[in-house]
Design an enzyme around this catalytic site. Structure first.
Site, PDB file in Angstrom:
ATOM      1  N   PHE A  18      60.525  53.663 -12.662  1.00  0.00           N
ATOM      2  CA  PHE A  18      61.531  54.543 -12.065  1.00  0.00           C
ATOM      3  C   PHE A  18      61.021  55.026 -10.717  1.00  0.00           C
ATOM      4  O   PHE A  18      59.934  55.586 -10.624  1.00  0.00           O
ATOM      5  CB  PHE A  18      61.845  55.754 -12.959  1.00  0.00           C
ATOM      6  CG  PHE A  18      62.885  56.635 -12.335  1.00  0.00           C
ATOM      7  CD1 PHE A  18      64.222  56.256 -12.339  1.00  0.00           C
ATOM      8  CD2 PHE A  18      62.531  57.810 -11.673  1.00  0.00           C
ATOM      9  CE1 PHE A  18      65.194  57.047 -11.725  1.00  0.00           C
ATOM     10  CE2 PHE A  18      63.493  58.595 -11.062  1.00  0.00           C
ATOM     11  CZ  PHE A  18      64.828  58.218 -11.079  1.00  0.00           C
ATOM     12  N   ASP A  42      53.212  55.168  -7.035  1.00  0.00           N
ATOM     13  CA  ASP A  42      54.188  56.248  -7.131  1.00  0.00           C
ATOM     14  C   ASP A  42      53.601  57.279  -8.091  1.00  0.00           C
ATOM     15  O   ASP A  42      53.615  57.089  -9.308  1.00  0.00           O
ATOM     16  CB  ASP A  42      55.515  55.684  -7.645  1.00  0.00           C
ATOM     17  CG  ASP A  42      56.563  56.769  -7.875  1.00  0.00           C
ATOM     18  OD1 ASP A  42      56.196  57.946  -7.966  1.00  0.00           O
ATOM     19  OD2 ASP A  42      57.758  56.411  -7.989  1.00  0.00           O
ATOM     20  N   LYS A  58      57.740  66.009  -7.017  1.00  0.00           N
ATOM     21  CA  LYS A  58      57.789  66.866  -8.206  1.00  0.00           C
ATOM     22  C   LYS A  58      56.893  68.129  -8.133  1.00  0.00           C
ATOM     23  O   LYS A  58      57.317  69.125  -7.575  1.00  0.00           O
ATOM     24  CB  LYS A  58      57.523  66.052  -9.461  1.00  0.00           C
ATOM     25  CG  LYS A  58      58.675  65.075  -9.743  1.00  0.00           C
ATOM     26  CD  LYS A  58      58.827  64.720 -11.210  1.00  0.00           C
ATOM     27  CE  LYS A  58      60.202  64.191 -11.524  1.00  0.00           C
ATOM     28  NZ  LYS A  58      60.409  62.775 -11.248  1.00  0.00           N
TER      29      LYS A  58
HETATM   30  C1  LIG Z   1      61.216  61.843 -10.432  1.00  0.00           C
HETATM   31  C2  LIG Z   1      60.635  60.585  -9.958  1.00  0.00           C
HETATM   32  C3  LIG Z   1      61.087  59.974  -8.773  1.00  0.00           C
HETATM   33  C4  LIG Z   1      62.270  60.488  -7.984  1.00  0.00           C
HETATM   34  O1  LIG Z   1      62.062  61.742  -7.445  1.00  0.00           O
HETATM   35  P1  LIG Z   1      63.314  62.589  -6.895  1.00  0.00           P
HETATM   36  O2  LIG Z   1      62.690  63.828  -6.325  1.00  0.00           O
HETATM   37  O3  LIG Z   1      64.213  62.850  -8.069  1.00  0.00           O
HETATM   38  O4  LIG Z   1      63.979  61.763  -5.861  1.00  0.00           O
HETATM   39  C5  LIG Z   1      60.457  58.817  -8.351  1.00  0.00           C
HETATM   40  N1  LIG Z   1      59.425  58.301  -9.045  1.00  0.00           N
HETATM   41  C6  LIG Z   1      58.953  58.865 -10.182  1.00  0.00           C
HETATM   42  C7  LIG Z   1      57.793  58.243 -10.877  1.00  0.00           C
HETATM   43  C8  LIG Z   1      59.546  60.011 -10.679  1.00  0.00           C
HETATM   44  O5  LIG Z   1      59.100  60.542 -11.820  1.00  0.00           O
END
Ligand SMILES: *Cc1c(COP(=O)(O)O)cnc(C)c1O
Length: 393
Positions: free
Chosen positions: A138, A223, A252
């Site tokens: 994700f 990420d 986050k």
């Molecule tokens: C939450 C998340 C995102 C997206 O972040 P947003 O601030 O909602 O755009 C991308 N990568 C990972 C691994 C995430 O947990």
């Protein structure tokens, strides 16, 4: 307005992209949230792994209000103190040399994707633009980041999906070796998959991925939007594997609830982002970066990452104990306070049952209960949730 009115109005005027339980949250302190009816909840969601210091942390609140009295925003046309200090902190505590600030996780990943392509284009390798991402990953909901996400349900209805992304199974180095080619500029992955089901890879896997990238001159992007900032019991998830990425994205928990994202990289790659190459109006604005810097100071000065590691081990043991007692539990997974419990059935009703008993948890991939409390959580709070889970399972 009464909570019933709020809910009715919200259901009319807010885009219906989320299905929410019928409670209205009005206040938080530490790990506790209050709703309009005076009910309290122990928070094992943290606004989706965001509020690592809990709610309304006094030190963070104080810094934000002082900064609000001084300077909110001037844009990136000018130097500011909080932005510089936050970038320095991140550079000092990570593998990276430079930071690009933005406002969310998706935007941080957009910056990572763009810089990886620009890096090779600057070197004259224009065709080297494809990115290999992982199945069940994700990376966000913007067009580029959903195109990089390895879950069909997130892409459905948004064709044409962006070109240039290939997918291989997570935790399968051979599949990556087979897929990587002359046109691959980067490998993008979450060192520990979050939304995809709290999946911790074999430590050897990420070391092999690093080797494959080194052999082929491919950039490795981590990420760490969910795994960064202490969540896994280390400041950054990559520290578990004794390797470093070339590019890392954060968001986050970086602002504990303030909207901020960051793309971090090494100097030679950062060179690809010269004046005008990429931009953002709000990214790294003083009020947000002042708050985020205080978040990081609290995190380190109060040894919260170590606390997370300790609580994570304790919590995981308790979850394994629940597994030994309840046949419905298939698997317990995760590290630090990024923990999941896979059930042999749909998890939604357990989320509701927990809420009725005063605990917020969430469910991902339909059958995995995810536990991502503030990192300041204590044993007593974990014990209470475990008693609740023991009853409802
Ligand atoms: C939450 C998340 C995102 C997206 O972040 P947003 O601030 O909602 O755009 C991308 N990568 C990972 C691994 C995430 O947990």
């Amino acid at each position: 307005m009464m909570s019933k009115d709020i809910i009715n109005t919200a259901d009319k005027v807010i885009a219906a992209t989320y299905t929410r339980p019928p409670i209205v949250i009005i206040k938080g302190k530490g790990c506790i949230l209050w709703d309009t009816e005076g009910r309290t909840y122990t928070d094992f969601v943290s606004g989706i792994a965001v509020c690592n210091l809990g709610h309304a942390h006094p030190r963070v609140s104080k810094v934000i209000s002082a900064q609000a009295d001084t300077l909110f925003h001037v844009s990136n046309l000018y130097y500011t103190v909080p932005q510089t200090e936050l970038a320095s902190w991140l550079v000092e505590h990570s593998f990276a040399d430079r930071v690009f600030f933005c406002n969310s996780g998706a935007e941080a990943n957009e910056a990572a994707i763009k810089i990886a392509r620009k890096y090779f284009s600057e070197k004259g390798e224009n065709g080297r633009c494809r990115i290999i991402a992982m199945e069940k990953s994700f990376h966000g909901r913007t067009m580029a980041t959903l195109s990089a996400t390895g879950q069909d349900k997130i892409k459905k209805g948004f064709d044409p999906i962006l070109e240039g992304f290939d997918f291989v199974p997570f935790n399968d180095a051979d599949a990556l070796r087979r897929k990587i080619g002359d046109s691959t500029c980067a490998v993008l992955l979450e060192p520990i998959q979050g939304e995809g089901g709290v999946r911790f890879p074999d430590p050897e896997y990420l070391r092999t991925v690093r080797e494959i990238c080194d052999e082929t001159g491919t950039l490795l992007i981590f990420d760490e939007i969910q795994t960064g900032i202490g969540r896994t019991g280390k400041l950054f998830g990559y520290e578990h594997f004794r390797i470093e990425p070339d590019i890392m994205t954060l968001a986050k928990a970086l602002g504990n609830g303030l909207p901020i994202g960051a793309m971090l990289t090494r100097e030679h790659i950062a060179q690809a982002f010269g004046p005008g190459a990429h931009a953002t109006t709000f990214g790294g604005t003083p009020i947000i970066t002042a708050g985020a810097l205080e978040v990081l100071k609290v995190l380190t000065e109060e040894n919260i990452v170590e606390h997370c590691q300790e609580m994570g081990e304790y919590f995981k043991e308790k979850l394994l104990w629940l597994k030994s007692r309840h046949d419905i539990v298939e698997d317990v997974r995760g590290i630090g306070l990024l923990l999941g419990m896979k059930l042999k059935t749909n998890g939604a009703s357990f989320v509701t049952a927990c809420m009725k008993k005063g605990f917020l948890i969430n469910c991902i991939q339909e059958d995995i209960l995810r536990f991502i409390p503030p990192l300041i959580i204590e044993k007593e709070e974990i014990d209470s949730l475990v008693v609740c889970l023991d009853e409802i399972l």
